[in-house]
Design a protein around this motif. Structure first.
Motif, PDB file in Angstrom:
ATOM      1  N   LEU A 116       0.825  -1.208   0.000  1.00 48.80           N
ATOM      2  CA  LEU A 116       0.000   0.000   0.000  1.00 48.80           C
ATOM      3  C   LEU A 116       0.854   1.251   0.000  1.00 48.80           C
ATOM      4  CD1 LEU A 116      -2.177  -1.158   3.040  1.00 48.80           C
ATOM      5  CD2 LEU A 116      -2.716  -1.522   0.648  1.00 48.80           C
ATOM      6  N   GLY A 117       0.215   2.387  -0.224  1.00 48.62           N
ATOM      7  CA  GLY A 117       0.905   3.666  -0.099  1.00 48.62           C
ATOM      8  C   GLY A 117       1.543   4.119  -1.394  1.00 48.62           C
ATOM      9  N   GLU A 118       2.742   4.677  -1.263  1.00 49.08           N
ATOM     10  CA  GLU A 118       3.417   5.341  -2.380  1.00 49.08           C
ATOM     11  C   GLU A 118       4.145   4.368  -3.310  1.00 49.08           C
ATOM     12  OE1 GLU A 118       3.149   8.614  -3.288  1.00 49.08           O
ATOM     13  OE2 GLU A 118       1.583   8.593  -1.758  1.00 49.08           O
ATOM     14  N   VAL A 119       3.326   3.532  -3.972  1.00 47.00           N
ATOM     15  CA  VAL A 119       3.802   2.668  -5.057  1.00 47.00           C
ATOM     16  C   VAL A 119       2.913   2.931  -6.257  1.00 47.00           C
ATOM     17  CG1 VAL A 119       4.868   0.814  -3.702  1.00 47.00           C
ATOM     18  CG2 VAL A 119       2.405   0.753  -4.137  1.00 47.00           C
ATOM     19  N   SER A 120       3.378   2.600  -7.437  1.00 47.88           N
ATOM     20  CA  SER A 120       2.609   2.888  -8.652  1.00 47.88           C
ATOM     21  C   SER A 120       1.258   2.186  -8.684  1.00 47.88           C
ATOM     22  CB  SER A 120       3.417   2.494  -9.890  1.00 47.88           C
ATOM     23  OG  SER A 120       4.572   3.292  -9.974  1.00 47.88           O
ATOM     24  N   SER A 121       1.214   0.919  -8.226  1.00 44.86           N
ATOM     25  CA  SER A 121      -0.030   0.141  -8.257  1.00 44.86           C
ATOM     26  C   SER A 121      -0.189  -0.654  -6.972  1.00 44.86           C
ATOM     27  CB  SER A 121      -0.020  -0.837  -9.431  1.00 44.86           C
ATOM     28  OG  SER A 121       0.194  -0.160 -10.636  1.00 44.86           O
ATOM     29  N   PRO A 122      -0.813  -0.064  -5.926  1.00 46.36           N
ATOM     30  CA  PRO A 122      -1.048  -0.842  -4.700  1.00 46.36           C
ATOM     31  C   PRO A 122      -1.725  -2.165  -5.059  1.00 46.36           C
ATOM     32  CG  PRO A 122      -1.624   1.446  -4.352  1.00 46.36           C
ATOM     33  CD  PRO A 122      -1.345   1.291  -5.830  1.00 46.36           C
ATOM     34  N   VAL A 123      -1.293  -3.239  -4.398  1.00 42.66           N
ATOM     35  CA  VAL A 123      -1.704  -4.569  -4.857  1.00 42.66           C
ATOM     36  C   VAL A 123      -1.686  -5.571  -3.704  1.00 42.66           C
ATOM     37  CG1 VAL A 123       0.651  -5.257  -5.496  1.00 42.66           C
ATOM     38  CG2 VAL A 123      -1.261  -6.208  -6.756  1.00 42.66           C
ATOM     39  N   THR A 124      -2.451  -6.652  -3.874  1.00 44.83           N
ATOM     40  CA  THR A 124      -2.359  -7.823  -3.005  1.00 44.83           C
ATOM     41  C   THR A 124      -1.746  -8.927  -3.848  1.00 44.83           C
ATOM     42  OG1 THR A 124      -4.272  -7.172  -1.698  1.00 44.83           O
ATOM     43  CG2 THR A 124      -3.650  -9.491  -1.615  1.00 44.83           C
ATOM     44  N   LEU A 125      -0.674  -9.526  -3.327  1.00 44.11           N
ATOM     45  CA  LEU A 125       0.095 -10.520  -4.078  1.00 44.11           C
ATOM     46  C   LEU A 125       0.082 -11.873  -3.378  1.00 44.11           C
ATOM     47  CD1 LEU A 125       3.298  -8.322  -4.440  1.00 44.11           C
ATOM     48  CD2 LEU A 125       1.712  -8.853  -6.284  1.00 44.11           C
ATOM     49  N   PRO A 126       0.162 -12.958  -4.139  1.00 41.84           N
ATOM     50  CA  PRO A 126       0.352 -14.263  -3.509  1.00 41.84           C
ATOM     51  C   PRO A 126       1.781 -14.387  -2.994  1.00 41.84           C
ATOM     52  CG  PRO A 126       0.252 -14.513  -5.890  1.00 41.84           C
ATOM     53  CD  PRO A 126      -0.011 -13.070  -5.595  1.00 41.84           C
ATOM     54  N   PHE A 127       1.940 -15.001  -1.836  1.00 39.85           N
ATOM     55  CA  PHE A 127       3.247 -15.194  -1.218  1.00 39.85           C
ATOM     56  C   PHE A 127       4.067 -16.210  -2.017  1.00 39.85           C
ATOM     57  CE2 PHE A 127       5.833 -17.879   1.604  1.00 39.85           C
ATOM     58  CZ  PHE A 127       6.717 -16.929   2.076  1.00 39.85           C
ATOM     59  N   ALA A 128       5.382 -15.981  -2.063  1.00 40.81           N
ATOM     60  CA  ALA A 128       6.318 -16.951  -2.644  1.00 40.81           C
ATOM     61  C   ALA A 128       7.529 -17.035  -1.722  1.00 40.81           C
ATOM     62  CB  ALA A 128       6.749 -16.519  -4.036  1.00 40.81           C
ATOM     63  N   ASP A 129       8.072 -18.235  -1.553  1.00 39.87           N
ATOM     64  CA  ASP A 129       9.254 -18.438  -0.716  1.00 39.87           C
ATOM     65  C   ASP A 129      10.395 -17.525  -1.143  1.00 39.87           C
ATOM     66  OD1 ASP A 129       8.999 -20.115   1.398  1.00 39.87           O
ATOM     67  OD2 ASP A 129       9.676 -21.917   0.368  1.00 39.87           O
ATOM     68  N   GLY A 130      11.074 -16.921  -0.176  1.00 39.68           N
ATOM     69  CA  GLY A 130      12.237 -16.100  -0.462  1.00 39.68           C
ATOM     70  C   GLY A 130      11.918 -14.688  -0.924  1.00 39.68           C
ATOM     71  N   MET A 131      10.640 -14.307  -0.909  1.00 37.10           N
ATOM     72  CA  MET A 131      10.213 -12.982  -1.347  1.00 37.10           C
ATOM     73  C   MET A 131      10.738 -11.914  -0.389  1.00 37.10           C
ATOM     74  SD  MET A 131       6.213 -12.049  -2.004  1.00 37.10           S
ATOM     75  CE  MET A 131       5.956 -12.591  -3.672  1.00 37.10           C
ATOM     76  N   THR A 132      11.259 -10.808  -0.938  1.00 38.19           N
ATOM     77  CA  THR A 132      11.796  -9.728  -0.108  1.00 38.19           C
ATOM     78  C   THR A 132      10.935  -8.476  -0.250  1.00 38.19           C
ATOM     79  OG1 THR A 132      13.198  -8.766  -1.821  1.00 38.19           O
ATOM     80  CG2 THR A 132      14.152 -10.595  -0.521  1.00 38.19           C
ATOM     81  N   VAL A 133      11.190  -7.502   0.625  1.00 38.21           N
ATOM     82  CA  VAL A 133      10.451  -6.242   0.561  1.00 38.21           C
ATOM     83  C   VAL A 133      10.691  -5.557  -0.785  1.00 38.21           C
ATOM     84  CG1 VAL A 133      12.211  -4.765   1.657  1.00 38.21           C
ATOM     85  CG2 VAL A 133       9.783  -4.204   1.916  1.00 38.21           C
ATOM     86  N   ILE A 134      11.899  -5.675  -1.335  1.00 37.82           N
ATOM     87  CA  ILE A 134      12.198  -5.078  -2.645  1.00 37.82           C
ATOM     88  C   ILE A 134      11.394  -5.779  -3.746  1.00 37.82           C
ATOM     89  CG2 ILE A 134      14.033  -4.600  -4.333  1.00 37.82           C
ATOM     90  CD1 ILE A 134      14.167  -2.960  -1.671  1.00 37.82           C
ATOM     91  N   ASP A 135      11.257  -7.101  -3.648  1.00 32.42           N
ATOM     92  CA  ASP A 135      10.465  -7.854  -4.637  1.00 32.42           C
ATOM     93  C   ASP A 135       9.022  -7.362  -4.681  1.00 32.42           C
ATOM     94  OD1 ASP A 135      12.651  -9.532  -5.175  1.00 32.42           O
ATOM     95  OD2 ASP A 135      11.997 -11.036  -3.705  1.00 32.42           O
ATOM     96  N   VAL A 136       8.392  -7.219  -3.506  1.00 30.83           N
ATOM     97  CA  VAL A 136       6.971  -6.853  -3.492  1.00 30.83           C
ATOM     98  C   VAL A 136       6.760  -5.406  -3.930  1.00 30.83           C
ATOM     99  CG1 VAL A 136       6.341  -8.631  -1.816  1.00 30.83           C
ATOM    100  CG2 VAL A 136       6.851  -6.330  -0.997  1.00 30.83           C
ATOM    101  N   ILE A 137       7.702  -4.523  -3.603  1.00 29.25           N
ATOM    102  CA  ILE A 137       7.592  -3.128  -4.065  1.00 29.25           C
ATOM    103  C   ILE A 137       7.727  -3.091  -5.590  1.00 29.25           C
ATOM    104  CG2 ILE A 137       8.733  -0.871  -4.041  1.00 29.25           C
ATOM    105  CD1 ILE A 137       9.320  -1.454  -1.006  1.00 29.25           C
TER     106      ILE A 137
END
Length: 195
Positions: A116-137
């Motif tokens: 949420l917040g100051e990203v181009s497209s706020p979104v809900t994503l499916p979790f994946a192993d090894g996912m980082t904060v940089i990946d989701v942003i």
């Protein structure tokens, strides 16, 4: 007197606009419980030299999959390795001689992350192993021009209690801070700059 007053005001304003100190956050990448299957999750099961058994499966609302020869198999709550063992053991019990089974995760729909917040497209994503904060942003289209990159907050539920981390995502992206690994249910919020 006026100069001293102005210096104090400028100092207070600078402090208010600066980034908060990052939280001490966990850097562990993998949590076994995060990789367990739930309803709606999809994965590929391969049985060596058994093309008719190999394919993509989805966990039903009851937490099961229907597998050739052995019928209904409980998948919910199991890791890929545990499901491999279960299918191997059932196939080896009178159907195949020493079957070679592998389970490859395609999508964990039962575990989500919100950005949420100051990203181009706020979104809900499916979790994946090894996912980082940089990946989701990045999956949310990256930071907007007004993002406060080093004041990102991640809210996580641990043992029924909410825990909030302040994460320096800008520094992580520049290689200046340790990575922050995402877990299912995390809510990542990128605040807006105030200046």
């Amino acid at each position: 007197m006026r100069i001293t007053y102005l210096i104090v005001l400028i100092s207070l304003a600078a402090g208010a606009c600066g980034d908060p100190a990052p939280s001490k956050y966990p850097t562990q990448e993998v949590h076994t419980e995060d990789a367990t299957f739930g309803a709606g999750d999809t994965f590929e099961i391969r049985v060596y030299r058994q093309e008719d058994m190999s394919g993509t499966y989805e966990v039903s609302g009851e937490g099961m999959i229907s597998f050739p020869l052995i019928g209904m198999v409980q998948a919910e709550g199991k890791t890929p390795a545990e499901l491999e063992r279960t299918i191997h053991d059932k196939l080896a019990d009178g159907y195949l001689n020493n079957p070679n089974v592998s389970v490859l995760v395609k999508e964990l729909k039962s575990k989500n992350i919100s950005v949420l917040g100051e990203v181009s497209s706020p979104v809900t994503l499916p979790f994946a192993d090894g996912m980082t904060v940089i990946d989701v942003i990045a999956k949310a289209g990256g930071f907007t021009a007004m993002a406060r990159k080093n004041a990102v907050t991640v809210t996580r539920t641990i043992d029924g209690k909410k825990k909030r981390y302040t994460v320096p995502a800008g520094d992580i992206g520049d290689g200046k801070a340790d990575n922050f690994y995402i877990r299912p249910g995390d809510v990542v919020n990128i605040p807006r700059r105030v200046w």
